[in-house]
Design a protein around this motif. Structure first.
Motif, PDB file in Angstrom:
ATOM      1  N   UNK A  35     -69.040 -81.704 -18.224  1.00  0.00           N
ATOM      2  CA  UNK A  35     -67.747 -81.921 -18.872  1.00  0.00           C
ATOM      3  C   UNK A  35     -66.622 -81.271 -18.080  1.00  0.00           C
ATOM      4  N   UNK A  36     -66.873 -80.124 -17.476  1.00  0.00           N
ATOM      5  CA  UNK A  36     -65.851 -79.424 -16.698  1.00  0.00           C
ATOM      6  C   UNK A  36     -65.595 -80.082 -15.350  1.00  0.00           C
ATOM      7  N   UNK A  37     -66.520 -80.919 -14.892  1.00  0.00           N
ATOM      8  CA  UNK A  37     -66.371 -81.543 -13.578  1.00  0.00           C
ATOM      9  C   UNK A  37     -65.584 -82.845 -13.654  1.00  0.00           C
ATOM     10  N   UNK A  38     -65.813 -83.643 -14.714  1.00  0.00           N
ATOM     11  CA  UNK A  38     -65.228 -84.983 -14.792  1.00  0.00           C
ATOM     12  C   UNK A  38     -63.862 -84.978 -15.452  1.00  0.00           C
ATOM     13  N   UNK A  39     -63.272 -83.819 -15.706  1.00  0.00           N
ATOM     14  CA  UNK A  39     -61.928 -83.785 -16.281  1.00  0.00           C
ATOM     15  C   UNK A  39     -60.896 -84.260 -15.255  1.00  0.00           C
ATOM     16  N   UNK A  41     -57.884 -83.008 -14.759  1.00  0.00           N
ATOM     17  CA  UNK A  41     -57.308 -81.829 -14.102  1.00  0.00           C
ATOM     18  C   UNK A  41     -58.445 -80.876 -13.732  1.00  0.00           C
ATOM     19  N   UNK A  42     -58.605 -80.576 -12.453  1.00  0.00           N
ATOM     20  CA  UNK A  42     -59.706 -79.676 -12.058  1.00  0.00           C
ATOM     21  C   UNK A  42     -59.591 -78.322 -12.748  1.00  0.00           C
TER      22      UNK A  42
END
Length: 270
Positions: A35-39, A41-42
């Motif tokens: 989930x944190x990768x495909x956002x 905004x990095x």
């Protein structure tokens, strides 16, 4: 400091940052949830997780691929050093009318696309019953390491001053002693680069390994490529963790090799 020096240092710093940033970003993504990768905004601030690395290290196929890669690449580089360095020294120091043809032939082996080498070798290994085995991979990789090490070692030996070797001959050294005690130590730094390059080349080899293995002799690049999935559910964290694992052995090899050379040169200075 002059403005030219500042500009040069700034350019070097920028080039170093551009070279290191993808590696750091990959390492960060290996510690992120999907989930944190495909956002959009990095995310630079996140809760790290070891699940991706644990998943990679917990798979038997990954450990088997790592073992196959270490054995095949290490053996191929060792064979390349044992056979390639003496051959390169002979071409560099005892030239004949075929020396130019030998250098061109060695270099031309790198011109061929991997598929042109893999298909006939696959047929050969199938016919003699060695397909999908480590010996087949070792012999195939050795063809690459011997050619690369010879190609890079010939100019390294040619740069060794002939006066040093002639003085050694006057002192009673034979041809083999001159090679081991004079030529190799003097050209060691350049030769280390050739060995390291050949190791990285065969470690990252994908197409030849893919065509010469089906299950038993799969190397780490083949296993890492199988971790991806089709569609939207791509496990980016697992893929980044596999890239980190794939990158560690060459880095460790280069570190050990550079440390060994530094210790050797320190002993010689003392």
């Amino acid at each position: 400091m002059k403005p030219g020096g500042l500009i040069g240092k700034a350019i070097l710093a920028l080039a170093g940052f551009l070279a290191v940033f993808p590696l750091l970003w990959t390492a960060l993504n290996a510690l992120k949830n999907n989930v944190d990768i495909i956002t959009r905004v990095p995310r630079l601030v996140f809760t790290p997780t070891w699940a991706n690395i644990g998943y990679i290290l917990g798979r038997d196929s990954v450990l088997t691929g790592l073992y196959n890669s270490v054995v095949a690449c290490g053996s191929a580089v060792l064979i390349g050093v044992v056979l390639g360095l003496p051959a390169a020294y002979a071409v560099a120091r005892y030239p004949n009318r075929w020396a130019g043809d030998i250098q061109f032939f060695v270099l031309s082996l790198r011109f061929l696309p991997p598929v042109a080498v893999a298909i006939p070798l696959m047929v050969i290994w199938l016919q003699i019953g060695l397909y999908d085995t480590l010996p087949a991979l070792i012999v195939t990789y050795s063809l690459l390491t011997i050619s690369v090490i010879m190609w890079l070692a010939i100019p390294a030996f040619q740069s060794v001053p002939k006066e040093i070797e002639e003085a050694a001959f006057v002192d009673g050294y034979g041809a083999y002693s001159v090679f081991w005690r004079i030529a190799l130590p003097v050209a060691a730094r350049s030769l280390a680069g050739a060995v390291a390059f050949s190791f990285v080349l065969v470690w990252n080899e994908f197409l030849i390994a893919l065509m010469l293995s089906s299950s038993n002799a799969k190397t780490l690049p083949i296993v890492a490529s199988e971790l991806s999935q089709q569609g939207m559910n791509v496990p980016w964290g697992i893929l980044n963790a596999s890239v980190v694992l794939l990158s560690l052995p060459p880095l460790l090899f280069l570190g050990v090799l550079s440390g060994f050379l530094n210790s050797v040169f320190r002993q010689k200075k003392t």
